[in-house]
Design a protein around this motif. Structure first.
Motif, PDB file in Angstrom:
ATOM      1  N   CYS A 220     -72.859  57.808  -2.137  1.00 56.72           N
ATOM      2  CA  CYS A 220     -73.586  56.798  -2.961  1.00 56.72           C
ATOM      3  C   CYS A 220     -72.395  55.682  -3.619  1.00 56.72           C
ATOM      4  CB  CYS A 220     -74.435  57.358  -4.074  1.00 56.72           C
ATOM      5  SG  CYS A 220     -75.068  56.151  -4.957  1.00 56.72           S
TER       6      CYS A 220
ATOM      7  N   ALA B  47     -72.131  51.897  -2.169  1.00 57.36           N
ATOM      8  CA  ALA B  47     -72.434  50.866  -3.212  1.00 57.36           C
ATOM      9  C   ALA B  47     -71.214  50.017  -3.293  1.00 57.36           C
ATOM     10  CB  ALA B  47     -72.688  51.338  -4.434  1.00 57.36           C
TER      11      ALA B  47
ATOM     12  N   GLU C   8     -76.159  48.018   1.314  1.00 56.98           N
ATOM     13  CA  GLU C   8     -77.412  48.044   0.353  1.00 56.98           C
ATOM     14  C   GLU C   8     -78.392  49.195   0.671  1.00 56.98           C
ATOM     15  OE1 GLU C   8     -80.950  45.388  -1.571  1.00 56.98           O
ATOM     16  OE2 GLU C   8     -79.449  44.327  -0.150  1.00 56.98           O
TER      17      GLU C   8
ATOM     18  N   ALA D  20     -76.841  52.497   0.509  1.00 61.50           N
ATOM     19  CA  ALA D  20     -76.513  52.553  -1.135  1.00 61.50           C
ATOM     20  C   ALA D  20     -77.792  53.057  -1.827  1.00 61.50           C
ATOM     21  CB  ALA D  20     -75.777  51.594  -1.480  1.00 61.50           C
TER      22      ALA D  20
ATOM     23  N   LEU E  37     -78.485  56.623  -3.409  1.00 60.04           N
ATOM     24  CA  LEU E  37     -78.873  56.664  -4.741  1.00 60.04           C
ATOM     25  C   LEU E  37     -80.153  57.391  -5.064  1.00 60.04           C
ATOM     26  CD1 LEU E  37     -78.085  55.571  -7.810  1.00 60.04           C
ATOM     27  CD2 LEU E  37     -79.201  53.653  -7.180  1.00 60.04           C
TER      28      LEU E  37
ATOM     29  N   LEU F 227     -71.801  51.047  -8.069  1.00 64.16           N
ATOM     30  CA  LEU F 227     -72.952  49.986  -8.122  1.00 64.16           C
ATOM     31  C   LEU F 227     -72.309  48.589  -8.566  1.00 64.16           C
ATOM     32  CD1 LEU F 227     -75.806  52.133  -9.320  1.00 64.16           C
ATOM     33  CD2 LEU F 227     -75.337  51.232  -6.968  1.00 64.16           C
ATOM     34  N   GLU F 228     -71.480  48.538  -9.651  1.00 62.30           N
ATOM     35  CA  GLU F 228     -71.079  47.331 -10.177  1.00 62.30           C
ATOM     36  C   GLU F 228     -70.182  46.763  -9.198  1.00 62.30           C
ATOM     37  OE1 GLU F 228     -69.042  48.538 -13.832  1.00 62.30           O
ATOM     38  OE2 GLU F 228     -70.844  48.150 -15.084  1.00 62.30           O
TER      39      GLU F 228
ATOM     40  N   PHE G 117     -74.599  45.660  -7.357  1.00 60.63           N
ATOM     41  CA  PHE G 117     -76.063  46.268  -7.943  1.00 60.63           C
ATOM     42  C   PHE G 117     -76.062  46.433  -9.516  1.00 60.63           C
ATOM     43  CE2 PHE G 117     -74.856  47.593  -3.596  1.00 60.63           C
ATOM     44  CZ  PHE G 117     -75.750  47.145  -2.858  1.00 60.63           C
TER      45      PHE G 117
ATOM     46  N   GLU H  23     -79.399  48.386 -10.887  1.00 60.85           N
ATOM     47  CA  GLU H  23     -79.322  49.878 -10.695  1.00 60.85           C
ATOM     48  C   GLU H  23     -78.413  50.281 -11.316  1.00 60.85           C
ATOM     49  OE1 GLU H  23     -79.660  47.397  -8.224  1.00 60.85           O
ATOM     50  OE2 GLU H  23     -81.246  48.010  -7.088  1.00 60.85           O
ATOM     51  N   ALA H  24     -77.147  49.736 -11.617  1.00 61.02           N
ATOM     52  CA  ALA H  24     -75.868  50.195 -12.658  1.00 61.02           C
ATOM     53  C   ALA H  24     -76.738  50.310 -13.883  1.00 61.02           C
ATOM     54  CB  ALA H  24     -74.841  49.166 -12.531  1.00 61.02           C
TER      55      ALA H  24
END
Length: 703
Positions: free
Chosen positions: A638, A642, A647, A650, A654, A676-677, A681, A684-685
């Motif tokens: 994941c 990410a 995407e 990921a 996730l 994610l950052e 994303f 999501e983060a």
């Protein structure tokens, strides 16, 4: 003539003799079927008109027919006629006579009522009066050794032989009943004699119970009664012999003690056993049991038997049974005190009764058992001792009811009872299990002050709570204490401490425990070296980890998948990929095949390098082994997808991570959030960050 002077004990004996003589002299009139007696009375009395007329004619002359009998009373079927008694107290003969007349007239009245159902009460009373007078007359004659058939004039008004037989049969039955009642009352006295009670107690101690014990008690009482009657008969024979002697015989017996020369001879002394001087001594196997110390020992043994030997339960019936059922069906949160107080008042229980009730409650409702058991500790009839407190504290501790156990312990201390060794051990284990190490240490020290020498099991119960709480260093003084007492710690204790240090990454602690194991005589093993390598891997000490790994192979121990994975993880911390690959190649030459643990570490390493294709290839190898990839692999994938901006993959990885969010640690959350950052994303983060806070971890700052 007054009947009081006729029916005495001697007269009753004469009645027996008269009856026996009459039956022998008149065999032709004897019938064993007593159901024909009423008809015999009716036919025989009616066949004698003169007698019947006399009975009917005599009735008006006696409006109160029983007054002529002086101090006598006669029971009837409908009422009791009580006669005026003479002033003064009656003796035993009076009470015997009263009872005989009461029983005789009651039975004869019943038979006359059956023979003459149409006659009124006054007529029946007149007949009874006539019969009783005639019986009294015959008893008086019987006292002079006369019989009805011999030496007596038979008047026209006399009874027929069958009627006399009925009268004597009733008299015999009355005397038999009186004799049985007397023997029954006498038997009751022997049931309470000390000898019978002693045999009864002994039979109960050796295990005899129920009906058999009751029958034995009656048997022993009957034997004692027969023995007493035998000696009483001997005394009566001596008295009769003394009374039957004539004055001449008495003088002759006295002359036997006089010498032939006319001088009074000396009475020959009685032959008796010589008296023993001094105390009797009993010696068994060299022990002098005549010493007074053994009397104290016997008393103590008797007291111990009273506690150990089970007592009989009191029977529960009636209202007490209903109260018992109410107690057993009580809800858990209700107050049992009122019902228990009523139960105590009805049954007056002993300790065995309380234990029986608690056992029944424990079978039906374990929670209610704890509540009532605590209440019973304050009951005086329960005879509470230290063992009762210890058992209840131990039961609460096993159910993790630490507050309840502490309350019982406080109640025990308030009553001034000092906990014994068993209770102290229970308290130590309870505090250790609850994580209250300070109180556990205090209880442990008190236990040692009482003279208890703790064993390896006791130390183990103290050490393991420290290990489980992540405080292995606090447990090391206990290890040294064991060594000072010459108690060898078990290998399991060392391994538990080594595992705790390895999980925390404390290499110094791990090395110290490893050295202590070797000094204790435990040889290095694959497990101990693997834990030591894991400790080095967490701190990135790859050189020390490789040294330990090589030392393990020199010992001839082949590393397994877990050990190899720990060594690869140590190289991962320093990012020494070339050394890791070289190690894997060397191991593969020796026949080693990587497993799930090694592949998982490689996937994690490749995901950090964002080598997506290589990481996916390793994941495929895990699938080829027929096993599901560990959860850590999903976290690594994941974060990799990410960070790489893939995407679809990921979000798919996730969702797999969120499905098992309870397995995520703080480092795992941070890694997913950072990935994610990095991939952009943001939503999501933020969601994962809130999920981290919901799991109880500190929030992460992200842009």
């Amino acid at each position: 003539m007054n009947l009081k002077h006729f029916i005495t004990r001697r007269s009753i004996n004469c009645l027996r003799k008269l009856n026996n003589t009459r039956i022998l002299s008149q065999q032709t009139y004897f019938h064993r079927n007593y159901r024909t007696i009423p008809s015999s009375i009716s036919s025989l009395l009616s066949s004698n008109p003169a007698l019947h007329g006399i009975l009917l004619a005599n009735v008006p002359k006696y409006p109160k027919p029983f007054w002529d009998f002086g101090s006598r009373f006669i029971h009837t079927a409908q009422e009791t006629v009580v006669m005026d008694s003479e002033t003064g107290s009656e003796d035993d003969e009076d009470s015997t006579t009263n009872e005989f007349l009461s029983r005789f007239v009651w039975i004869m009245r019943k038979k006359l009522n059956e023979a003459y159902p149409g006659d009124d009460k006054n007529t029946i009373d007149g007949m009874l009066l006539f019969i009783v007078r005639k019986v009294a007359s015959e008893i008086e004659k019987g006292g002079d050794e006369q019989t009805l058939g011999e030496g007596t004039d038979t008047s026209p008004q006399d009874f027929s032989p069958d009627l006399w037989r009925t009268v004597w049969d009733v008299s015999n039955s009355v005397l038999d009943d009186m004799q049985k009642a007397t023997r029954k009352e006498k038997l009751k006295g022997f049931l309470q004699s000390e000898e019978v009670k002693e045999m009864y107690r002994f039979a109960g101690e050796i295990g005899i119970r129920g009906e058999m014990l009751r029958e034995l008690r009656f048997k022993w009482a009957r034997e004692k009664m027969e023995e007493s009657e035998f000696y009483e008969s001997l005394e009566k024979l001596r008295e009769q012999d003394a009374m039957s002697r004539t004055p001449e015989e008495s003088k002759t017996a006295e002359r036997k003690s006089v010498g032939e020369d006319g001088d009074v001879g000396k009475v020959e002394p009685e032959v008796t056993l010589p008296k023993r001087h001094g105390k009797i001594k009993y010696k068994i196997y060299g022990l002098d049991l005549s010493s007074p110390e053994w009397a104290d020992v016997a008393d103590k043994v008797h007291e111990a038997e009273a506690i150990i030997s089970p007592q009989e339960l009191k029977p529960i019936s009636g209202k007490c049974k209903l109260v018992t059922e109410k107690i057993l069906s009580l809800p858990e949160h209700s107050d049992p005190a009122p019902l228990l107080a009523e139960w105590v008042e009805l049954l007056q229980p002993s300790r065995v009764d309380w234990i029986s009730l608690l056992d029944k409650i424990k079978e039906q409702n374990a929670r209610l058992y704890f509540k009532i058991a605590e209440h019973v500790l304050d009951e005086e009839s329960f005879q509470t001792n230290i063992t009762d407190y210890s058992k209840l504290i131990d039961a609460h501790a096993k159910e993790n009811r630490f507050e309840d156990a502490e309350r019982i312990l406080k109640k025990m201390n308030d009553k001034g009872l000092v906990p014994d060794i068993a209770t102290s051990i229970t308290v130590v284990q309870m505090y250790s299990k609850s994580g209250n190490f300070d109180k556990a240490q205090v209880a442990f020290e008190n236990l040692i002050k009482q003279g208890f020498r703790p064993n390896a099991k006791m130390y183990n119960s103290m050490i393991m709570p420290y290990v489980n709480a992540g405080q292995p260093k606090a447990a090391e003084p206990l290890i040294r204490n064991m060594e000072a007492r010459d108690i060898k710690p078990t290998q399991e204790i060392y391994m538990a401490l080594l595992t705790s240090y390895a999980q925390r990454g404390d290499t110094h602690g791990a090395e110290r425990i490893s050295n202590m194991m070797q000094f204790a005589g435990y040889q290095p093993s694959l497990e101990s070296h693997t834990l030591l390598i894991e400790a080095y891997a967490k701190t990135g000490q790859s050189d020390n980890a490789r040294h330990t790994f090589d030392f393990l192979m020199k010992l001839g121990i082949e590393p397994d998948d877990r050990c190899t994975a720990s060594m690869i993880a140590a190289y991962e911390k320093k990012n020494n990929l070339d050394k890791a690959l070289q190690l894997l190649l060397e191991l593969e030459k020796d026949g080693f095949k990587p497993g799930v643990a090694t592949y998982s570490i490689i996937v994690d390493w490749l995901s950090k390098l964002l080598l997506i294709d290589e990481a996916e290839q390793v994941v495929d190898k895990i699938a080829e082994l027929g096993e599901t990839p560990p959860f850590k692999v999903n976290v690594s994938l994941c974060a990799m997808y990410a960070s790489a901006g893939a995407e679809k993959k990921a979000l798919q990885a996730l969702s797999a991570v969120e499905a098992k969010k309870e397995q995520l640690g703080a480092e795992d959350f941070d890694r997913v959030i950072n990935g994610l950052e990095a991939g952009g994303f943001k939503q999501e983060a933020a969601r994962i960050c809130k999920l981290k806070e919901a799991q109880g971890f500190a929030s992460s700052a992200f842009r």
